[in-house]
Design an enzyme around this catalytic site. Structure first.
Site, PDB file in Angstrom:
ATOM      1  N   THR C  45       0.820  -1.208   0.000  1.00 10.16           N
ATOM      2  CA  THR C  45       0.000   0.000   0.000  1.00 10.16           C
ATOM      3  C   THR C  45       0.860   1.267   0.000  1.00 10.16           C
ATOM      4  O   THR C  45       0.496   2.275  -0.588  1.00 10.16           O
ATOM      5  CB  THR C  45      -0.916  -0.041   1.242  1.00 10.16           C
ATOM      6  OG1 THR C  45      -1.632  -1.272   1.226  1.00 10.16           O
ATOM      7  CG2 THR C  45      -1.908   1.108   1.244  1.00 10.16           C
ATOM      8  N   SER C  50      -2.532   7.779  -2.400  1.00 11.23           N
ATOM      9  CA  SER C  50      -2.713   9.147  -2.896  1.00 11.23           C
ATOM     10  C   SER C  50      -1.601  10.105  -2.477  1.00 11.23           C
ATOM     11  O   SER C  50      -1.617  11.275  -2.874  1.00 11.23           O
ATOM     12  CB  SER C  50      -4.068   9.696  -2.463  1.00 11.23           C
ATOM     13  OG  SER C  50      -5.105   8.873  -2.958  1.00 11.23           O
ATOM     14  N   ALA C  51      -0.671   9.643  -1.669  1.00 12.71           N
ATOM     15  CA  ALA C  51       0.526  10.434  -1.336  1.00 12.71           C
ATOM     16  C   ALA C  51       0.172  11.784  -0.702  1.00 12.71           C
ATOM     17  O   ALA C  51       0.797  12.791  -0.971  1.00 12.71           O
ATOM     18  CB  ALA C  51       1.395  10.639  -2.581  1.00 12.71           C
ATOM     19  N   ILE C  52      -0.851  11.745   0.137  1.00 17.12           N
ATOM     20  CA  ILE C  52      -1.335  13.005   0.716  1.00 17.12           C
ATOM     21  C   ILE C  52      -1.142  13.008   2.224  1.00 17.12           C
ATOM     22  O   ILE C  52      -1.353  11.998   2.890  1.00 17.12           O
ATOM     23  CB  ILE C  52      -2.829  13.193   0.373  1.00 17.12           C
ATOM     24  CG1 ILE C  52      -2.965  13.484  -1.122  1.00 17.12           C
ATOM     25  CG2 ILE C  52      -3.456  14.312   1.194  1.00 17.12           C
ATOM     26  CD1 ILE C  52      -4.364  13.370  -1.631  1.00 17.12           C
ATOM     27  N   HIS C  54      -3.015  14.313   4.963  1.00 20.34           N
ATOM     28  CA  HIS C  54      -4.347  14.880   5.164  1.00 20.34           C
ATOM     29  C   HIS C  54      -4.349  15.829   6.354  1.00 20.34           C
ATOM     30  O   HIS C  54      -3.589  15.665   7.304  1.00 20.34           O
ATOM     31  CB  HIS C  54      -5.351  13.745   5.426  1.00 20.34           C
ATOM     32  CG  HIS C  54      -5.571  12.882   4.225  1.00 20.34           C
ATOM     33  ND1 HIS C  54      -6.397  13.259   3.198  1.00 20.34           N
ATOM     34  CD2 HIS C  54      -5.056  11.672   3.881  1.00 20.34           C
ATOM     35  CE1 HIS C  54      -6.391  12.294   2.269  1.00 20.34           C
ATOM     36  NE2 HIS C  54      -5.582  11.330   2.659  1.00 20.34           N
ATOM     37  N   ARG C 316      -6.084  -0.807  -0.414  1.00 20.15           N
ATOM     38  CA  ARG C 316      -6.278  -0.274   0.932  1.00 20.15           C
ATOM     39  C   ARG C 316      -6.505  -1.464   1.862  1.00 20.15           C
ATOM     40  O   ARG C 316      -7.202  -2.416   1.497  1.00 20.15           O
ATOM     41  CB  ARG C 316      -7.499   0.627   0.988  1.00 20.15           C
ATOM     42  CG  ARG C 316      -7.509   1.777  -0.009  1.00 20.15           C
ATOM     43  CD  ARG C 316      -8.887   2.434   0.063  1.00 20.15           C
ATOM     44  NE  ARG C 316      -9.089   3.505  -0.887  1.00 20.15           N
ATOM     45  CZ  ARG C 316      -9.526   3.332  -2.141  1.00 20.15           C
ATOM     46  NH1 ARG C 316      -9.737   2.112  -2.616  1.00 20.15           N
ATOM     47  NH2 ARG C 316      -9.750   4.370  -2.913  1.00 20.15           N
ATOM     48  N   CYS C 408      14.798  11.849 -18.696  1.00 18.15           N
ATOM     49  CA  CYS C 408      13.539  12.543 -18.401  1.00 18.15           C
ATOM     50  C   CYS C 408      13.620  13.266 -17.061  1.00 18.15           C
ATOM     51  O   CYS C 408      13.101  14.356 -16.901  1.00 18.15           O
ATOM     52  CB  CYS C 408      12.372  11.567 -18.353  1.00 18.15           C
ATOM     53  SG  CYS C 408      12.083  10.668 -19.879  1.00 18.15           S
TER      54      CYS C 408
END
Lengths: 427, 130, 491
Positions: C45, C50-52, C54, C316, C408
């Site tokens: 996971t 979402s790599a946030i 919160h 999740r 890149c």
């Protein structure tokens, strides 16, 4: 490292850059530099070991390395051309200062009177076409696999499915077969192959490799290494036909799903790009919308023949040399060249005026879709420049036509290119 | 010649001479073309005839390279080889090893399998400086 | 690999939670072993989420999630400098499109204030569009949370683990926990393929497999439902589409499909939510991608789909009642569960680590502080972010800084070599990618993949054919020399 000065700096030492360097020298540039990121010159040609290169330019069928070798030897023999290999250009400024790094020379900073972009193109990836499934080992772009097989000596798999029937996909089907791998199938989304018939015959038919036209890959199986792919037919709108799905076991999926001009440096400089070619908008000199910056080869639009890449390098090299010496005609106005019905892209996208007396401009065009018996028409408000019957036109094969600039006047407004079936196209 | 070969056989041929890409049929019996349909020019007909009677292919592959800046040397057959001998040629070349340096055009395997065609290097490779 | 026969604590699972726990415990005089079944840490996971970071207004005030989210968010502000974490404090917006949504925002505002989230504010339509001009014009307002942020989730996992290792913890990769030895109702050891590690304390931080690990100790008190979420990642060229994390007004089961920048200058959309039975099913699906695109278009109508560079999906780890499971096992004393860690688990991880540490202490583990605990990781130069002078002197000191491997993302060979040889160094091509970004750009490793493979082979002193992409059986290439050419007889 001290800043060095050159007449013409060329970014990229592949076929476009090599031709540009030689042509710039011939046109009077005294000091030319090539900045190449790989360890040697030649670009992608070095991994294209198959034959078929150079029929236009040398009237011979050369291998990729053979074709590159001819240019490399001439470049190496010319003391007016400085070559930096393993030199990665990181930044180009509008004042034509270039920064690059190399393990041997460290930071390279140089300045030029004219700059030529010759960075070539890169391969479209799985992410860009959103194939569902897992992300296991064994999914490679065809070009990356080609390098491994032909230069590094490793196989990407032993049981192969190839998505995309452009020339790279076809060539890799044969190559993998000759290396002892089993090529299960080539899968093509379109109802036609984008590759040359010669490659369909010699790379697939010779080895009884099935070509599934109007099919796509709907799922990549295998959590760690590829174990197979699901393939399904698509309808005329490229939507999957329900119930047509079948499974092909394999340990490797090669993707040959298109090439994209490598324009990160150009983009960072706000050079105008053509949304269809993905390359810079250029004029007949291959000058971009920023004065003194030129572009040639696959960085402008993806070619199918290296001969044309070299030809574009010739043009850009010559123009850049003239620009460096203050001899390139200053653009007073330009006329747009527009691709309309039947034509997808056209290069150059504009013609700068005034043109030199007797100057001819070669237009490179791609058809929208395959057509038999069509008419290519190039017109200005003043009248037709070219009308030519084409027995066959294919999107995969560049259409080339020369126009005489004498008929282009400042009030021509624009040049329009169309390709119409002969039943519709008059004539 | 077996009985089978005396019977006329029809072969489909995709012409590769020009972008027209004609697909035609060629009927052969006893090694001779007896009938041909679907090709629109003389060059196409000549190609189709050679394609059914004596098809040939240029072979490009790699051989093992020792002591060079590359692990592999790309090679090419100087002339086209009989198509049905390609597999045997590839198998034969798989065991060939070459020492660097090599120059483009160097003969890597002369008169391969007695077919009268040389396999030559298709590029220069320097030796690794020690 | 040397076998380890005993430890004070064995942490099972090298995700963000296991790594944060190992790092927290490494403050004390303890022998800590972090077990990871896969080739690398952060492969579950923790690599696909979402790599946030919160802000903490979603969860109800009484649950673990609410408390640990707000605390974790605050802890990251301290950890950022110490552990050299890549964090962008962008703030987040939950946008409403109708009166029902607006009511939800007001609820979230009140809940957030109860949870102790600072700076929350309801913004009107014009104010939102001024901040985020690319949002759909039919939005009616948004909840602004200035404390929300974005983080590199695997980078954070590596940073915690690296610091734990620098402070004496041992990481064992490719070492699954096969069994937990329980004697008289107490943990006595963990069996691995290399033998038994005798220990009295085990932390279960096994993500979607935490229930399987609990069962090894005879604990059947909970189950974990895997819920898949799919994502699409975009190229840097469209980074400026949004400036902060944009959520839709949430539904009962999910925060919804969001759009957010990443700390590396990309942009992503996702996730959807699909309950799945197979805990190894991380396949991207056509339907999932369509859902994600449809959902994201509600927020930003003009999605630059041509700039998509990859898709991925993650699982999740969802517990029945939705909250984190943080407690000592009743079936096996000494086993502390850190399970059911779904969103906001990444944000909460440092706080979860403190809770686990306290639970272990309650369970009898002696925690005496180490005098020489070093909370900091050294700074690793990222070539791309340096000035020309700094780049020049780096190349002078190490020529490998002059060899750009990933064009890149402008990643040099020196950075890749350093990533391989750092504590918990990379062993796989994707491991390199997740540490230094080689291969994470628009060409997705098409150019650098083979080169990274060769560098791994050289630095790990293994054949090219043994280098793996990511997981245990993901070898990339086969040998072709000496010649094995066999042309199949097709004719």
């Amino acid at each position: 490292m001290n800043k060095q000065f050159f007449d013409v700096a060329i970014i990229g030492g592949g076929p476009a850059g090599l031709a540009a360097a030689l042509s710039a020298r011939k046109a009077g540039a005294k000091q030319v530099v090539i900045l190449e990121r790989d360890v040697e010159l030649g670009g992608i040609l070095q991994q294209c070991i198959h034959n078929g290169f150079g029929l236009h330019r040398f009237q011979e069928e050369l291998t990729g390395p053979g074709y590159a070798g001819r240019f490399v030897r001439m470049v190496r023999a010319d003391t007016g051309i400085t070559v930096y290999t393993e030199a990665m250009v990181l930044e180009v400024a509008k004042d034509k200062t270039i920064w690059a790094v190399s393990p041997t020379l460290g930071l390279i900073q140089l300045s030029a009177r004219a700059v030529i972009f010759a960075m070539g193109c890169r391969e479209r990836t799985r992410g860009a076409i959103r194939i569902p499934g897992y992300r296991p080992a064994g999914v490679f772009t065809a070009g990356a696999a080609q390098r491994m097989v032909n230069m590094e000596g490793f196989l990407p798999g032993k049981n192969i499915v190839i998505l995309g029937s452009g020339d790279i996909g076809l060539i890799m089907a044969r190559r993998m077969t000759l290396e002892g791998a089993k090529v299960q199938a080539v899968v093509e989304l379109m109802p036609f192959s984008n590759g040359l018939t010669r490659n369909v015959v010699q790379c697939l038919e010779d080895f009884a490799i099935p070509l599934h036209l109007s099919h796509t890959i709907t799922f990549v199986h295998g959590r760690e290494r590829v174990t197979g792919v699901s393939v399904a037919a698509v309808d005329a709108n490229r939507c999957i036909v329900p119930g047509s799905e079948f499974y092909l076991p394999c340990d490797c999926l090669l993707l040959s799903v298109g090439l994209i001009p490598e324009n990160e440096l150009s983009r960072a400089m706000d050079i105008c790009l053509d949304g269809l070619t993905n390359g810079p908008v250029v004029d007949q000199y291959r000058q971009t919308c920023v004065s003194g910056f030129f572009a040639a080869g696959n960085v402008v639009h993806v070619h199918d023949l290296v001969d044309f890449v070299s030809e574009e390098g010739d043009i850009a090299g010559r123009s850049a040399a003239l620009f460096a010496n203050g001899e390139l005609p200053l653009e007073k106005q330009y006329i747009n060249v527009k691709a309309e019905t039947g034509i997808r892209t056209v290069v150059p996208q504009r013609i700068s005026l005034p043109t030199a007396a007797g100057e001819k401009v070669r237009l490179f065009m791609r058809a929208q879709e395959p057509l038999t018996r069509s008419t290519l028409t190039i017109t200005t408000t003043a009248g037709k420049l070219v009308e030519r019957k084409l027995p066959v036109a294919k999107p995969g094969e560049m259409i080339v036509a020369d126009i005489s600039t004498e008929k282009i006047s400042p009030d021509s407004q624009e040049i329009i290119v169309t390709l119409l079936p002969q039943s519709l196209g008059g004539a | 010649m077996s009985e089978l070969q005396r019977q006329p056989i029809t072969q489909r041929v995709s012409c590769i001479v020009c972008p027209m890409s004609c697909v035609g049929e060629v009927e052969i019996a006893e090694g001779q073309v007896v009938r041909m349909v679907g090709f629109s020019c003389e060059r196409g007909r000549a190609y189709a005839e050679s394609e059914v009677t004596a098809p040939k292919r240029v072979l490009t592959t790699t051989v093992k390279l020792n002591g060079g800046t590359l692990r592999l040397l790309p090679v090419v057959s100087r002339q086209p080889l009989p198509k049905d001998k390609i597999a045997a040629c590839v198998r034969c070349l798989a065991s060939v090893e070459v020492e660097a340096p090599v120059k483009e055009g160097d003969i890597i395997s002369g008169d391969l399998l007695g077919l009268g065609v040389d396999i030559v290097a298709s590029r220069d490779v320097e030796s690794v400086s020690r | 690999m040397s076998t380890i026969s005993k430890a004070d604590v064995v942490v099972i699972g090298g995700g963000i939670v296991g790594a944060a726990v190992a790092r927290e415990l490494s403050r004390y005089q303890l022998d800590i072993v972090l077990l990871e079944a896969e080739t690398d840490i952060a492969m579950g996971t923790s690599k696909a989420n979402s790599a946030i970071l919160h802000a903490g207004f979603d969860a109800k005030p009484t649950c673990w999630k609410a408390r640990l989210n707000v605390l974790g968010n605050a802890l990251y502000r301290q950890l950022q400098d110490e552990l050299k974490l890549h964090i962008g404090w962008t703030g987040s917006l939950v946008v409403a499109k109708d009166p029902v949504d607006m009511a939800v925002l007001e609820e979230l505002l009140v809940r957030g204030q109860q949870n102790g989230v600072n700076g929350l504010a309801l913004l009107g339509r014009d104010e939102v569009l001024a901040r985020e001009p690319n949002l759909a014009s039919d939005i009616t307002g948004a909840l602004w949370a200035p404390t929300a942020g974005i983080i590199c989730p695997f980078g954070a996992t590596f940073a915690f683990a690296e610091n734990a290792i620098r402070n004496g913890a041992t990481l064992l990769r490719e070492t699954p926990a096969l069994d937990i030895v329980v004697e008289n109702g107490r943990v006595a050891g963990v069996r691995t393929p290399q033998g038994v590690i005798n220990t009295k304390f085990v932390v279960n931080a096994a993500g979607v497999r935490a229930d399987d690990i609990a069962r090894l100790a005879g604990d059947e008190s909970f189950t974990i439902q895997a819920r898949k979420g799919e994502y699409i990642l975009f190229d840097r060229s469209v980074r400026n589409l949004v400036n902060s994390v944009i959520f839709p007004a949430p539904s009962k089961i999910s925060k919804g499909i969001l759009i957010a920048p990443t700390v590396h200058g990309n942009l992503f959309i996702g996730p959807d939510a699909q309950n799945i039975d197979d805990k190894t099913d991380i396949a991207a699906t056509g339907n999932g991608m369509d859902r994600v695109i449809t959902g994201a278009r509600r927020l930003v109508p003009n999605l630059p789909l041509q700039a998509a560079i990859t898709q991925f999906s993650g699982l999740r780890a969802t517990a029945e009642d939705g909250d984190f499971i943080l407690r000592e096992s009743e079936a096996a004393r000494g086993l502390v569960h850190a399970a059911g860690i779904q969103s906001p688990g990444l944000t909460a991880a440092p706080a979860i680590a403190q809770v686990v540490s306290a639970l272990l202490k309650e369970a009898g583990l002696k925690l005496s502080e180490k005098r020489d605990f070093n909370p900091a990781n050294p700074l690793k130069p990222a070539f791309q972010e340096l000035s020309w002078e700094q780049r020049s002197s780096l190349i002078a000191s190490n020529p490998l800084y002059g060899r750009v491997i990933c064009r890149c993302e402008t990643v040099t060979e020196a950075e890749i070599v350093a990533a391989i040889h750092s504590p918990c160094g990379a062993r796989t091509v994707d491991g390199v990618k997740r540490r230094v970004r080689a291969g994470s750009g628009r060409c997705q490793g098409g150019f650098c993949g083979p080169r990274v493979t060769a560098i791994l082979a050289r630095e790990l002193n293994i054949p090219m054919t043994e280098v793996r992409k990511d997981s245990i059986d993901s070898r990339l290439f086969f040998d072709k020399l000496p010649g094995n050419c066999e042309v199949p007889a097709h004719e």
